[in-house]
Design a protein around this motif. Sequence first.
Motif, PDB file in Angstrom:
ATOM      1  N   THR A 192       0.808  -1.219   0.000  1.00 24.19           N
ATOM      2  CA  THR A 192       0.000   0.000   0.000  1.00 24.19           C
ATOM      3  C   THR A 192       0.842   1.271   0.000  1.00 24.19           C
ATOM      4  OG1 THR A 192      -0.187  -0.104   2.411  1.00 24.19           O
ATOM      5  CG2 THR A 192      -1.966  -1.113   1.123  1.00 24.19           C
ATOM      6  N   LYS A 193       2.077   1.166   0.471  1.00 26.59           N
ATOM      7  CA  LYS A 193       2.992   2.313   0.468  1.00 26.59           C
ATOM      8  C   LYS A 193       4.353   1.830  -0.027  1.00 26.59           C
ATOM      9  CE  LYS A 193       0.517   5.024   3.857  1.00 26.59           C
ATOM     10  NZ  LYS A 193       0.546   5.784   5.088  1.00 26.59           N
ATOM     11  N   PRO A 194       4.484   1.767  -1.345  1.00 30.96           N
ATOM     12  CA  PRO A 194       5.707   1.198  -1.916  1.00 30.96           C
ATOM     13  C   PRO A 194       6.897   2.162  -1.856  1.00 30.96           C
ATOM     14  CG  PRO A 194       4.271   1.971  -3.650  1.00 30.96           C
ATOM     15  CD  PRO A 194       3.516   2.142  -2.358  1.00 30.96           C
ATOM     16  N   GLU A 195       8.073   1.586  -1.997  1.00 28.64           N
ATOM     17  CA  GLU A 195       9.286   2.384  -2.108  1.00 28.64           C
ATOM     18  C   GLU A 195       9.116   3.394  -3.236  1.00 28.64           C
ATOM     19  OE1 GLU A 195      13.894   1.755  -3.510  1.00 28.64           O
ATOM     20  OE2 GLU A 195      12.914   0.112  -2.451  1.00 28.64           O
ATOM     21  N   GLY A 196       9.506   4.611  -2.962  1.00 32.96           N
ATOM     22  CA  GLY A 196       9.404   5.666  -3.959  1.00 32.96           C
ATOM     23  C   GLY A 196       8.148   6.509  -3.859  1.00 32.96           C
ATOM     24  N   ARG A 197       7.230   6.165  -2.963  1.00 33.94           N
ATOM     25  CA  ARG A 197       6.029   7.000  -2.777  1.00 33.94           C
ATOM     26  C   ARG A 197       6.365   8.132  -1.822  1.00 33.94           C
ATOM     27  NH1 ARG A 197       0.532   4.285  -1.977  1.00 33.94           N
ATOM     28  NH2 ARG A 197       0.906   4.129  -4.213  1.00 33.94           N
ATOM     29  N   VAL A 198       6.123   9.353  -2.277  1.00 31.74           N
ATOM     30  CA  VAL A 198       6.445  10.530  -1.476  1.00 31.74           C
ATOM     31  C   VAL A 198       5.268  11.496  -1.537  1.00 31.74           C
ATOM     32  CG1 VAL A 198       8.095  12.400  -1.088  1.00 31.74           C
ATOM     33  CG2 VAL A 198       8.889  10.219  -2.035  1.00 31.74           C
ATOM     34  N   CYS A 199       4.902  12.020  -0.377  1.00 30.79           N
ATOM     35  CA  CYS A 199       3.824  12.999  -0.274  1.00 30.79           C
ATOM     36  C   CYS A 199       4.432  14.374   0.000  1.00 30.79           C
ATOM     37  CB  CYS A 199       2.862  12.613   0.837  1.00 30.79           C
ATOM     38  SG  CYS A 199       2.106  10.990   0.584  1.00 30.79           S
ATOM     39  N   PHE A 200       3.870  15.366  -0.654  1.00 36.50           N
ATOM     40  CA  PHE A 200       4.345  16.749  -0.570  1.00 36.50           C
ATOM     41  C   PHE A 200       3.175  17.659  -0.229  1.00 36.50           C
ATOM     42  CE2 PHE A 200       6.847  14.533  -3.733  1.00 36.50           C
ATOM     43  CZ  PHE A 200       8.151  14.928  -3.495  1.00 36.50           C
ATOM     44  N   ALA A 201       3.468  18.768   0.408  1.00 32.44           N
ATOM     45  CA  ALA A 201       2.482  19.835   0.590  1.00 32.44           C
ATOM     46  C   ALA A 201       3.199  21.167   0.546  1.00 32.44           C
ATOM     47  CB  ALA A 201       1.719  19.683   1.897  1.00 32.44           C
ATOM     48  N   VAL A 202       2.514  22.155   0.013  1.00 32.80           N
ATOM     49  CA  VAL A 202       3.016  23.524  -0.035  1.00 32.80           C
ATOM     50  C   VAL A 202       1.988  24.408   0.656  1.00 32.80           C
ATOM     51  CG1 VAL A 202       3.615  25.475  -1.512  1.00 32.80           C
ATOM     52  CG2 VAL A 202       4.257  23.159  -2.193  1.00 32.80           C
ATOM     53  N   ALA A 203       2.439  25.216   1.608  1.00 29.49           N
ATOM     54  CA  ALA A 203       1.570  26.172   2.288  1.00 29.49           C
ATOM     55  C   ALA A 203       2.071  27.573   1.987  1.00 29.49           C
ATOM     56  CB  ALA A 203       1.575  25.922   3.796  1.00 29.49           C
ATOM     57  N   SER A 204       1.131  28.435   1.633  1.00 30.62           N
ATOM     58  CA  SER A 204       1.445  29.830   1.278  1.00 30.62           C
ATOM     59  C   SER A 204       0.283  30.702   1.719  1.00 30.62           C
ATOM     60  CB  SER A 204       1.670  29.945  -0.233  1.00 30.62           C
ATOM     61  OG  SER A 204       0.446  29.778  -0.924  1.00 30.62           O
ATOM     62  N   PRO A 205       0.384  32.007   1.503  1.00 30.20           N
ATOM     63  CA  PRO A 205      -0.746  32.865   1.876  1.00 30.20           C
ATOM     64  C   PRO A 205      -2.052  32.497   1.172  1.00 30.20           C
ATOM     65  CG  PRO A 205       1.212  34.186   1.565  1.00 30.20           C
ATOM     66  CD  PRO A 205       1.556  32.800   1.102  1.00 30.20           C
ATOM     67  N   SER A 206      -1.962  31.793   0.039  1.00 33.65           N
ATOM     68  CA  SER A 206      -3.182  31.431  -0.689  1.00 33.65           C
ATOM     69  C   SER A 206      -3.739  30.074  -0.279  1.00 33.65           C
ATOM     70  CB  SER A 206      -2.935  31.465  -2.200  1.00 33.65           C
ATOM     71  OG  SER A 206      -1.961  30.513  -2.559  1.00 33.65           O
ATOM     72  N   GLY A 207      -3.122  29.385   0.684  1.00 34.97           N
ATOM     73  CA  GLY A 207      -3.662  28.114   1.145  1.00 34.97           C
ATOM     74  C   GLY A 207      -2.629  27.010   1.128  1.00 34.97           C
ATOM     75  N   CYS A 208      -3.130  25.773   1.134  1.00 34.05           N
ATOM     76  CA  CYS A 208      -2.254  24.610   1.202  1.00 34.05           C
ATOM     77  C   CYS A 208      -2.674  23.601   0.141  1.00 34.05           C
ATOM     78  CB  CYS A 208      -2.320  23.986   2.596  1.00 34.05           C
ATOM     79  SG  CYS A 208      -1.129  22.656   2.864  1.00 34.05           S
ATOM     80  N   HIS A 209      -1.699  23.098  -0.597  1.00 34.80           N
ATOM     81  CA  HIS A 209      -1.928  22.104  -1.645  1.00 34.80           C
ATOM     82  C   HIS A 209      -1.049  20.900  -1.360  1.00 34.80           C
ATOM     83  CE1 HIS A 209      -1.971  20.187  -5.592  1.00 34.80           C
ATOM     84  NE2 HIS A 209      -0.658  20.204  -5.552  1.00 34.80           N
ATOM     85  N   SER A 210      -1.592  19.708  -1.557  1.00 35.06           N
ATOM     86  CA  SER A 210      -0.784  18.502  -1.362  1.00 35.06           C
ATOM     87  C   SER A 210      -0.899  17.587  -2.572  1.00 35.06           C
ATOM     88  CB  SER A 210      -1.225  17.754  -0.098  1.00 35.06           C
ATOM     89  OG  SER A 210      -2.566  17.316  -0.218  1.00 35.06           O
ATOM     90  N   GLU A 211       0.098  16.724  -2.711  1.00 34.60           N
ATOM     91  CA  GLU A 211       0.081  15.751  -3.791  1.00 34.60           C
ATOM     92  C   GLU A 211       0.997  14.592  -3.429  1.00 34.60           C
ATOM     93  OE1 GLU A 211       3.345  17.246  -7.001  1.00 34.60           O
ATOM     94  OE2 GLU A 211       1.491  18.406  -6.936  1.00 34.60           O
ATOM     95  N   THR A 212       0.762  13.468  -4.089  1.00 32.20           N
ATOM     96  CA  THR A 212       1.580  12.274  -3.913  1.00 32.20           C
ATOM     97  C   THR A 212       2.230  11.935  -5.241  1.00 32.20           C
ATOM     98  OG1 THR A 212       0.123  11.431  -2.183  1.00 32.20           O
ATOM     99  CG2 THR A 212       1.541   9.822  -3.292  1.00 32.20           C
ATOM    100  N   VAL A 213       3.506  11.595  -5.195  1.00 33.50           N
ATOM    101  CA  VAL A 213       4.246  11.193  -6.385  1.00 33.50           C
ATOM    102  C   VAL A 213       4.842   9.814  -6.127  1.00 33.50           C
ATOM    103  CG1 VAL A 213       6.180  11.731  -7.926  1.00 33.50           C
ATOM    104  CG2 VAL A 213       4.797  13.581  -6.964  1.00 33.50           C
ATOM    105  N   ASP A 214       4.654   8.921  -7.078  1.00 33.77           N
ATOM    106  CA  ASP A 214       5.295   7.611  -7.022  1.00 33.77           C
ATOM    107  C   ASP A 214       6.497   7.648  -7.956  1.00 33.77           C
ATOM    108  OD1 ASP A 214       3.748   6.006  -5.180  1.00 33.77           O
ATOM    109  OD2 ASP A 214       2.105   6.152  -6.615  1.00 33.77           O
ATOM    110  N   PHE A 215       7.677   7.821  -7.383  1.00 32.98           N
ATOM    111  CA  PHE A 215       8.903   7.877  -8.169  1.00 32.98           C
ATOM    112  C   PHE A 215       9.362   6.491  -8.600  1.00 32.98           C
ATOM    113  CE2 PHE A 215       9.272  11.807  -5.585  1.00 32.98           C
ATOM    114  CZ  PHE A 215       9.351  12.728  -6.615  1.00 32.98           C
ATOM    115  N   GLY A 216       8.868   5.451  -7.924  1.00 34.78           N
ATOM    116  CA  GLY A 216       9.295   4.096  -8.205  1.00 34.78           C
ATOM    117  C   GLY A 216      10.540   3.756  -7.400  1.00 34.78           C
ATOM    118  N   ALA A 217      11.003   2.527  -7.584  1.00 35.04           N
ATOM    119  CA  ALA A 217      12.143   2.025  -6.820  1.00 35.04           C
ATOM    120  C   ALA A 217      13.444   2.501  -7.454  1.00 35.04           C
ATOM    121  CB  ALA A 217      12.079   0.505  -6.736  1.00 35.04           C
ATOM    122  N   LEU A 218      13.749   3.778  -7.266  1.00 38.93           N
ATOM    123  CA  LEU A 218      14.966   4.388  -7.811  1.00 38.93           C
ATOM    124  C   LEU A 218      16.182   4.132  -6.927  1.00 38.93           C
ATOM    125  CD1 LEU A 218      13.548   7.950  -8.661  1.00 38.93           C
ATOM    126  CD2 LEU A 218      13.762   5.979 -10.189  1.00 38.93           C
ATOM    127  N   GLY A 219      15.975   3.469  -5.804  1.00 38.04           N
ATOM    128  CA  GLY A 219      17.014   3.352  -4.792  1.00 38.04           C
ATOM    129  C   GLY A 219      16.918   4.543  -3.855  1.00 38.04           C
TER     130      GLY A 219
END
Length: 159
Positions: free
Chosen positions: A109-136
């Motif tokens: 369910t949470k494989p190697e290479g899965r990374v979650c990001f969020a950016v907070a600024s005066p206009s709010g907060c945005h999040s996203e998930t990126v699966d980079f894969g098993a890059l090491g």
Amino acid sequence: MTAATAQQVLDAARARGWRVASAESCTGGMLAAALTDIPGSSHMMDRGFVTYSNAAKVEMLGVRQATLDAYGAVSEEVAREMAQGARALSGADLTVSITGIAGPGGTDTKPEGRVCFAVASPSGCHSETVDFGALGRDGVRAASRDHALDLLYRAATKG
């Protein structure tokens, strides 16, 4: 490429009069290092939080234990609380958080290479998930740092 993007982030922050902070887990401070490698960065870079453990996320950024229990550290929910906590607890206008599985390992369910990001600024907060894969481990961490720089740049330059 990383230095050029870091410079662009700092230039965009300077143009807006913004200060930047990072909240990092799996990258262990690589993003803050990329930004502070740039001469003059102290005018735009406020601080970096390295919160590798769940306890550090709670103690240093105000991530709720209930959020960690419900979603796990590698989740957009935690990434949002990390970014918002960094913004609230620093002098920064713009923050980014990174939390993920650099490897080796992971789960179905949470494989190697899965990374979650969020950016907070005066206009709010945005999040996203990126699966980079098993890059090491090194590859996932570098890709995460670079993606976070891109997110900061987009947030600092959007109208």
